[in-house]
Structures are given as structure tokens and as C-alpha cells.
Design an enzyme around this catalytic site. Sequence first.
Site, PDB file in Angstrom:
ATOM      1  N   ILE A   1      82.544 -16.970  16.450  1.00 29.01           N
ATOM      2  CA  ILE A   1      82.366 -18.419  16.545  1.00 29.01           C
ATOM      3  C   ILE A   1      80.939 -18.769  16.965  1.00 29.01           C
ATOM      4  CG2 ILE A   1      83.073 -20.472  17.844  1.00 29.01           C
ATOM      5  CD1 ILE A   1      85.922 -19.282  17.893  1.00 29.01           C
TER       6      ILE A   1
ATOM      7  N   THR B   1      75.390 -19.436  23.448  1.00 31.16           N
ATOM      8  CA  THR B   1      75.601 -18.146  24.092  1.00 31.16           C
ATOM      9  C   THR B   1      76.622 -17.341  23.292  1.00 31.16           C
ATOM     10  OG1 THR B   1      77.416 -18.821  25.574  1.00 31.16           O
ATOM     11  CG2 THR B   1      75.155 -19.207  26.335  1.00 31.16           C
TER      12      THR B   1
ATOM     13  N   SER C   1      90.070 -21.948  24.772  1.00 29.98           N
ATOM     14  CA  SER C   1      91.074 -21.338  23.905  1.00 29.98           C
ATOM     15  C   SER C   1      92.355 -22.137  24.044  1.00 29.98           C
ATOM     16  CB  SER C   1      91.332 -19.890  24.334  1.00 29.98           C
ATOM     17  OG  SER C   1      92.531 -19.386  23.759  1.00 29.98           O
TER      18      SER C   1
ATOM     19  N   TYR D   1      92.924 -13.828  30.843  1.00 28.56           N
ATOM     20  CA  TYR D   1      92.189 -14.565  29.817  1.00 28.56           C
ATOM     21  C   TYR D   1      92.555 -16.046  29.865  1.00 28.56           C
ATOM     22  CZ  TYR D   1      90.544 -15.939  25.159  1.00 28.56           C
ATOM     23  OH  TYR D   1      89.920 -16.575  24.106  1.00 28.56           O
TER      24      TYR D   1
END
Length: 257
Positions: free
Chosen positions: A13, A7, A152, A165
Site C-alpha cells: 500500500i 512511510t 486496518s 496487531y
Amino acid sequence: MKSALITGAAKGIGRAAALELARRGYRVCIHYNTSEEEAKKTADEALSALAAAGGKAAEDGAGVTPVLLIKADLSGADEVRALADRFLGLWGCPDVIVNNAGVSLIAQIQDVTDEAWEKVLDANLRSAFLVIRAFAPAMINKRAGSVVNVSSMWGQTGASCEAVYSASKGGVISLTKALAKELGPSGIRVNCVAPGCIMTDMMREFSAETLKELAEETPLGRIGTPEEAAKAIAFLASDEASFITGQVLGVNGGFVI
């Protein structure tokens, strides 16, 4: 031939992961939402990479192309189901799912609107949940599969002015660990890659001075590349990681240890 869904594969990335898996002989399904031109370019590059790896650059014996390009808004359950139906109808159960789609947000918490909160959580966490839910029955029935979620380093530690985030990416890590326990008995591995400072469009929003500072904060002294993150994804997806599940692999140059 093994198959993989990536996706958010138009750029960054996700693009690097699609190309890395194609180089390893996977059929790749390149998902995108808004970046159509970039996604088409990634698809063309994936076909070339697959051909160079000895795969078939056009169609297999059943007349099915080894590279799919699918547009979908992954925050919507109906669109995710349609994506899954198309994938399953053409290729059957995926061997690998890479949940990479996501967005960033830099803002102080008092300035975050309800809409911004929902957008980030939808893109980064809800999308991964919906995709896994859509494919889980087929993978459970097959009793095989590998899911790699992209989080992350801020999902591990939190970042000032990136609370939303960080929360969304922390949720991805928790989802990974919970599903590794839930799906492991069905032969499905679920792991997570936690990139650090990787030179993607998100990073290009920063000034040259900020990028220099981030590189200096990184023990290896530089910003990482999408290809380096992609190799970690491909490793966790592969049979080389056959006894690895529920893990978070940091690709951050030592920024978070």
C-alpha cells in the site's frame, strides 16, 4: 509543488500511495527500513509517474530532486528526528504525511512474547506517533497539512489470533481521532484509512484456500488491490477532502460495515 512523506513505501500500500501521489504531481519522500531494493524501484517508478504527470523528472529550479529516498528505523526517536530534519531541510514543511509503515502478527495471545508485542506496537503505533510529533511544529507553524494514517479493519473490530496487531491498529484509529481534535484549530487534518483484505505481502502468507475464503466473506467477492487503498489515501490527503478530519475510511469491500 506539494510534497508528501510516505512511510513504509517500498512495497504494498505504501508503494501504491507513493505512485498515486506522484501521478497527482506531488514530490514524494519514500521511506523504507529494510527493503532497499524495492524502495529504489519505487523511487524510479515515482520519478516516471511524476514526469508523466508533467512534473520534473530530475531536479527543480532550486536543484532539489522531486523524489527522496530515506532509510530509517521509525521505532527510534533519533532516526525519526533525522528523517524529519532532512525532509524539512530540503523541502520544508510537508503538505501530506502518510503513516503506512507496519508489520503483522498472527499468534494466539499465550504465545505472544514481550519482544513480539513491542515489535508490533513499535512498528504500527509508535512509528506514527514519532513521525507526527517530529513534523507537528512545522505544520502548526504553517497552519496547514494533511495526515493520513493507515490502520486496518481489524483495528475497528478486532481479529482472533491477531490481538496484538488489532490493538496496535486500534491505537492508530484513536490517535487519529485525538489528533484531529488537537491539530484541527491549526488547520491540520488527520484521517485514517482502514484497509480490509488487500493483496500485499501480508496477505500472500495465506494459502490459496484461505484467500478464497476471505474473498467469499467479502461482499464484493474479491480481494482488494494496493492501488484501491492508495486512491482512498490520496483522496483524504487532497483538497477534495478539505472539510474531512478525524474520520476512518474503510477500504474493505464491505467485509466490515
